[in-house]
Design a protein around this motif. Structure first.
Motif, PDB file in Angstrom:
ATOM      1  N   ARG A 133      36.921 -52.992  15.674  1.00 41.16           N
ATOM      2  CA  ARG A 133      37.745 -51.877  16.146  1.00 41.16           C
ATOM      3  C   ARG A 133      37.485 -50.606  15.347  1.00 41.16           C
ATOM      4  NH1 ARG A 133      43.946 -52.392  18.123  1.00 41.16           N
ATOM      5  NH2 ARG A 133      44.576 -50.209  18.096  1.00 41.16           N
ATOM      6  N   LEU A 134      37.447 -50.704  14.029  1.00 39.29           N
ATOM      7  CA  LEU A 134      37.227 -49.518  13.203  1.00 39.29           C
ATOM      8  C   LEU A 134      35.808 -48.989  13.342  1.00 39.29           C
ATOM      9  CD1 LEU A 134      39.198 -50.231   9.888  1.00 39.29           C
ATOM     10  CD2 LEU A 134      39.937 -49.076  11.975  1.00 39.29           C
ATOM     11  N   THR A 135      34.843 -49.877  13.566  1.00 38.49           N
ATOM     12  CA  THR A 135      33.464 -49.432  13.801  1.00 38.49           C
ATOM     13  C   THR A 135      33.403 -48.600  15.070  1.00 38.49           C
ATOM     14  OG1 THR A 135      32.549 -51.390  12.700  1.00 38.49           O
ATOM     15  CG2 THR A 135      31.078 -50.179  14.151  1.00 38.49           C
ATOM     16  N   ALA A 136      34.092 -49.054  16.112  1.00 38.71           N
ATOM     17  CA  ALA A 136      34.125 -48.307  17.374  1.00 38.71           C
ATOM     18  C   ALA A 136      34.782 -46.940  17.183  1.00 38.71           C
ATOM     19  CB  ALA A 136      34.870 -49.111  18.436  1.00 38.71           C
ATOM     20  N   VAL A 137      35.841 -46.894  16.379  1.00 36.93           N
ATOM     21  CA  VAL A 137      36.514 -45.624  16.105  1.00 36.93           C
ATOM     22  C   VAL A 137      35.572 -44.671  15.363  1.00 36.93           C
ATOM     23  CG1 VAL A 137      38.387 -44.513  14.805  1.00 36.93           C
ATOM     24  CG2 VAL A 137      38.821 -46.630  16.063  1.00 36.93           C
ATOM     25  N   ALA A 138      34.846 -45.202  14.390  1.00 39.73           N
ATOM     26  CA  ALA A 138      33.903 -44.376  13.625  1.00 39.73           C
ATOM     27  C   ALA A 138      32.823 -43.791  14.538  1.00 39.73           C
ATOM     28  CB  ALA A 138      33.264 -45.208  12.516  1.00 39.73           C
ATOM     29  N   GLU A 139      32.330 -44.598  15.464  1.00 39.42           N
ATOM     30  CA  GLU A 139      31.300 -44.128  16.390  1.00 39.42           C
ATOM     31  C   GLU A 139      31.848 -43.059  17.330  1.00 39.42           C
ATOM     32  OE1 GLU A 139      29.961 -47.688  18.221  1.00 39.42           O
ATOM     33  OE2 GLU A 139      28.713 -48.302  16.516  1.00 39.42           O
ATOM     34  N   ARG A 140      33.091 -43.239  17.786  1.00 36.14           N
ATOM     35  CA  ARG A 140      33.703 -42.225  18.651  1.00 36.14           C
ATOM     36  C   ARG A 140      33.883 -40.906  17.904  1.00 36.14           C
ATOM     37  NH1 ARG A 140      37.316 -46.363  20.293  1.00 36.14           N
ATOM     38  NH2 ARG A 140      39.009 -45.388  19.122  1.00 36.14           N
ATOM     39  N   ASN A 141      34.282 -41.010  16.644  1.00 39.76           N
ATOM     40  CA  ASN A 141      34.458 -39.792  15.842  1.00 39.76           C
ATOM     41  C   ASN A 141      33.139 -39.043  15.658  1.00 39.76           C
ATOM     42  OD1 ASN A 141      37.127 -40.475  15.623  1.00 39.76           O
ATOM     43  ND2 ASN A 141      37.032 -41.137  13.487  1.00 39.76           N
ATOM     44  N   LYS A 142      32.054 -39.802  15.437  1.00 41.99           N
ATOM     45  CA  LYS A 142      30.738 -39.170  15.287  1.00 41.99           C
ATOM     46  C   LYS A 142      30.326 -38.459  16.569  1.00 41.99           C
ATOM     47  CE  LYS A 142      28.833 -42.291  11.768  1.00 41.99           C
ATOM     48  NZ  LYS A 142      27.796 -43.326  11.481  1.00 41.99           N
TER      49      LYS A 142
END
Length: 321
Positions: free
Chosen positions: A270-279
């Motif tokens: 979940r946090l990896t997906a959030v990090a990718e969305r932020n990028k």
């Protein structure tokens, strides 16, 4: 007499070297796994475990991945598991994931022979605002559900006991069940430890508190001696969706407790997906900002041959000759 050994049976001196070469070639690939890939492998392996409890742990963790198509497929598949505990956990996960596409499968689960699956499927449908879920609760309340289904006649008395309710599979969102996000194993721990459950509940309540100190406290709690606290802290960190703490929770995927490992795996995804969305959002913002500046630069360029007026009442001077 000379003994003849078939060529196929003779030892090949190059075989050990061939095996070594294969290991050398594939080892970097194995070692190069990202935390996200490792996390998915943990959940996939958990769903294929022989142990019912381990499958339940993996399925419950899927609720942290709403909108993820693979997680939805995994939970839907678990609805067909041979053990009712896994089916109930799958129904709950799909509800908490907000999986509207799973409504038809959840409605089928209302005909399950196990009351726990019927109740959790009804709760999931209620969370998804489907009227079929409310109908089951009405039937339970009024006693009008057909006795042939066995839900009312067999399960009304246990419904007065919170621990029994947890055992039936109700999860997060039903207030009178303690530590619903973790499930029955947490309820069983209450008798042994009166402090940890209270701290676990505190972690869950702090999910929406914006104070940055809360995140730091939750990260510390991931290393707590109580697995209930560790699992609740991971759940809260995942729901707070701050990718800054991704690296801090990766080690929890190696926790000795299965609930903690599965929760950590889902939290990492979940946090990896959030990090990718932020990028992606930052790249889009920079691109739009660059276009905006470029447009402003071009719009401010004076048109050749035109000069402003020299002042009120004065004629503009044409400098073009």
């Amino acid at each position: 007499m000379k003994l003849l050994i078939p060529l196929s049976a003779r030892p090949r001196p190059w075989a050990p070297f061939f095996l070594l070469l294969v290991l050398v070639v594939h080892t970097p690939v194995l070692l190069a796994q990202t935390p996200q890939q490792r996390a998915w492998n943990i959940l996939r392996a958990g769903l294929n475990e022989k142990s019912t409890g381990k499958r339940v742990q993996a399925v419950r963790a899927l609720r942290l991945l709403p909108g993820d198509s693979e997680a939805t497929e995994m939970a839907q598949k678990a609805l067909q598991d041979r053990k009712h505990e896994v089916r109930a956990a799958a129904a709950t996960a799909l509800g908490l994931m907000g999986s509207k596409v799973s409504v038809p499968e959840l409605k089928k689960a209302l005909a399950d022979k196990e009351p726990s699956v019927v109740l959790t499927a009804a709760h999931a449908l209620q969370v998804l605002n489907d009227p079929a879920g409310y109908e089951v609760y009405y039937e339970v309340l009024t006693g009008e559900r057909k006795p042939a289904n066995g839900l009312v006649t067999q399960e009304m008395d246990p419904m007065q006991d919170p621990k029994k309710m947890a055992e039936l599979g109700f999860e997060e969102g039903v207030g009178f069940i303690p530590f619903g996000g973790i499930g029955y194993s947490a309820a069983k721990a209450i008798a042994k430890d009166g402090t940890s459950p209270m701290r676990a509940e505190a972690a869950r309540i702090l999910v929406n508190d914006p104070d940055p100190r809360i995140s730091q406290a939750l990260v510390r709690a991931v290393s707590d001696k109580s697995w209930i606290v560790r699992a609740s802290a991971l759940l809260a960190i995942a729901k707070r969706e701050d990718p800054e703490f991704l690296n801090a929770i990766v080690p929890a995927m190696s926790d000795k407790n299965g609930v903690v490992r599965s929760t950590a795996a889902a939290a990492v995804i979940r946090l990896t997906a959030v990090a990718e969305r932020n990028k992606d959002a930052k790249r889009t913002s920079k691109a739009l900002d660059g276009e905006s500046k470029s447009w402003q630069t071009h719009s401010e360029t004076p048109i050749t041959g035109m000069v402003p007026s020299n002042g009120p009442g004065e004629k503009a001077t044409n400098q073009t000759k």
